[in-house]
Design an enzyme around this catalytic site. Structure first.
Site, short mmCIF file in Angstrom:
data_model
loop_
_atom_site.label_atom_id
_atom_site.label_comp_id
_atom_site.label_asym_id
_atom_site.label_seq_id
_atom_site.Cartn_x
_atom_site.Cartn_y
_atom_site.Cartn_z
N THR A 192 -26.59 30.01 52.55
CA THR A 192 -26.04 29.42 53.78
C THR A 192 -27.20 28.71 54.44
O THR A 192 -28.08 29.34 54.97
CB THR A 192 -25.47 30.51 54.63
N GLU A 279 -33.48 36.74 52.39
CA GLU A 279 -32.99 38.09 52.66
C GLU A 279 -33.76 39.12 51.84
O GLU A 279 -33.79 39.07 50.61
CB GLU A 279 -31.50 38.18 52.36
#
Length: 410
Positions: A192, A279
């Site tokens: 994203t 992440e």
């Protein structure tokens, strides 16, 4: 090439741009900003690039309509909800643009609209309607305003990401800055990933579109965290011309090349920030390929290496498993003479040769581990078959990545 200097300011570094970010209620956590707004004093040349995922968020569909004339004056972006596969999404995105027109005065058709967050969740206009006035009132042409906007577009990001440069064009000092978000679901195929860029340089929409496509091909499309391309990816740029340089009309010449060079520096800096904040990441992983036969081959090898799950895990464990690098090179889908490939691992702690001519060389595992314990690792690959080069950005794969994505919605 003219001197390019990094400066502070992000999307508000360039003359004539103000920005802000506020919490309006899209996110449950009131401590998190969830709506960003960037506004140019005057209409600007504009260009966008979008995800190539066949599933596209409603904001992209609306922005494409608005960008047909190559002009925009504002960007509005929410976090916390992707507005994708949700009922009434296109109508909602259009209504958000109308709110910008109501409270800021920018025509709705000149607004770039974007969203990021969970896919498939319904969203209403109410938080936008109740918060847009407050958002408009808090616009600032300051680094503080730019930082608020950068914070408002974050999802699983742990830090806001901004960059800006100053550079000369046509006897004038121009500035170009931007902000980006993205931490997971990143393998841009324009993940994203959202990036909004602003500049006070004067450049035509046609030349701006070509410059953006050129730079995206060398930067954001060479970035990977986990190999998944998102539904809402967008890179946009607004050029309002307020620096006063002669307008760059064509995609050639020294002035155009100088603009592309400045745009590349900002985009590459943001790429490194995005990869470093992947992440669960503990290390930034950079792959530098040289000696390829073609530009396409160099890019394919570099991106395949940073996407390799096996190599990402090895980098996390500070294991100099160079065979995983060669395995990725061989899987890149381009012709490579594997008997010519050389590999080094490099960090701020030193450099070590691990492969020459497709074969391992004797090296100290202890020294290699010390180099790989650094938080930024560069994998140097010489294909020794041509003159083309490429760079790709990625990150290691840690236990935390699985934890983050195992309970992302909860």
């Amino acid at each position: 090439m003219p001197e390019i200097t990094f400066i502070t300011g992000g999307v508000t570094a360039a003359q004539g741009f103000s920005a802000t970010g506020e919490h309006v209620g899209i996110r449950r956590n009131r401590a998190r900003r969830d709506l960003a707004l960037v506004v140019s004093e005057v209409p600007a040349s504009a260009a966008c690039m979008y995800t190539q995922n066949q599933l596209k968020g409603a904001p992209i569909l609306v922005t494409r309509e608005h960008m047909e004339n190559g002009v925009a004056q504002a960007v509005v972006c929410n976090s916390g909800n992707a507005n994708t596969c949700a009922p009434g999404g296109v109508e909602l995105a259009r209504d958000v643009c109308k709110l910008v027109e109501q409270y800021v005065g920018v025509p709705a058709q000149d607004v770039i609209v974007a969203s990021t967050g969970v896919v498939g969740q319904p969203m209403t206009l109410e938080p936008f309607a109740s918060g847009m006035g407050r958002l408009a009132d808090s616009l600032e042409a300051t680094p503080t305003g730019g930082r608020r906007a950068a914070e408002a577009i974050m999802t699983t990001d742990t830090v806001a990401k901004e960059a800006a440069v100053r550079f000369p064009l046509g006897g004038k000092q121009c500035k170009l800055g931007g902000m980006a978000k993205g931490s997971g679901m990143i393998a841009p195929n324009m993940a994203t990933m959202l990036c909004f860029l602003t500049t006070d340089a004067a450049i035509s929409p046609v030349a701006l579109k070509r410059a953006l496509a050129t730079v995206v091909g060398d930067t954001f499309n060479m970035l990977s965290v986990d190999g998944d391309a998102s539904t809402n990816d967008m890179v946009s740029i607004l050029a309002n011309g307020m620096a006063g340089n002669p307008v760059i009309e064509t995609c050639m010449g020294a002035e155009y090349e100088a603009f592309v060079a400045a745009l590349y520096q900002v985009a590459a800096n943001l790429c490194a920030q995005l990869a470093r904040d992947g992440e669960g990441a503990t290390k930034l992983m950079v792959c530098e390929v040289s000696g390829a036969r073609t530009d396409a081959a160099a890019k394919a090898v570099a991106k395949t290496v940073v996407k390799s799950t096996l190599l990402k895990a090895a980098i996390f464990g500070a294991d100099a498993n160079w065979g995983r690098v060669l395995n990725a090179v061989g899987n890149a889908g381009v012709a490579v003479d594997m008997a010519k490939v050389d590999v080094n691992f490099r960090s701020k702690r030193g450099i070590i040769a691990v492969c020459r001519g497709g074969m391992g060389v004797a090296f100290s595992e202890e020294n290699a581990r010390e180099i790989l314990l650094d938080d930024e690792i560069t994998i140097q690959i010489a294909l020794n078959s041509g003159s083309e080069t490429a760079k790709a950005w990625g990150c290691d794969l840690s236990y935390e990545y699985v934890k983050i994505n195992g309970d992302y919605r909860t």
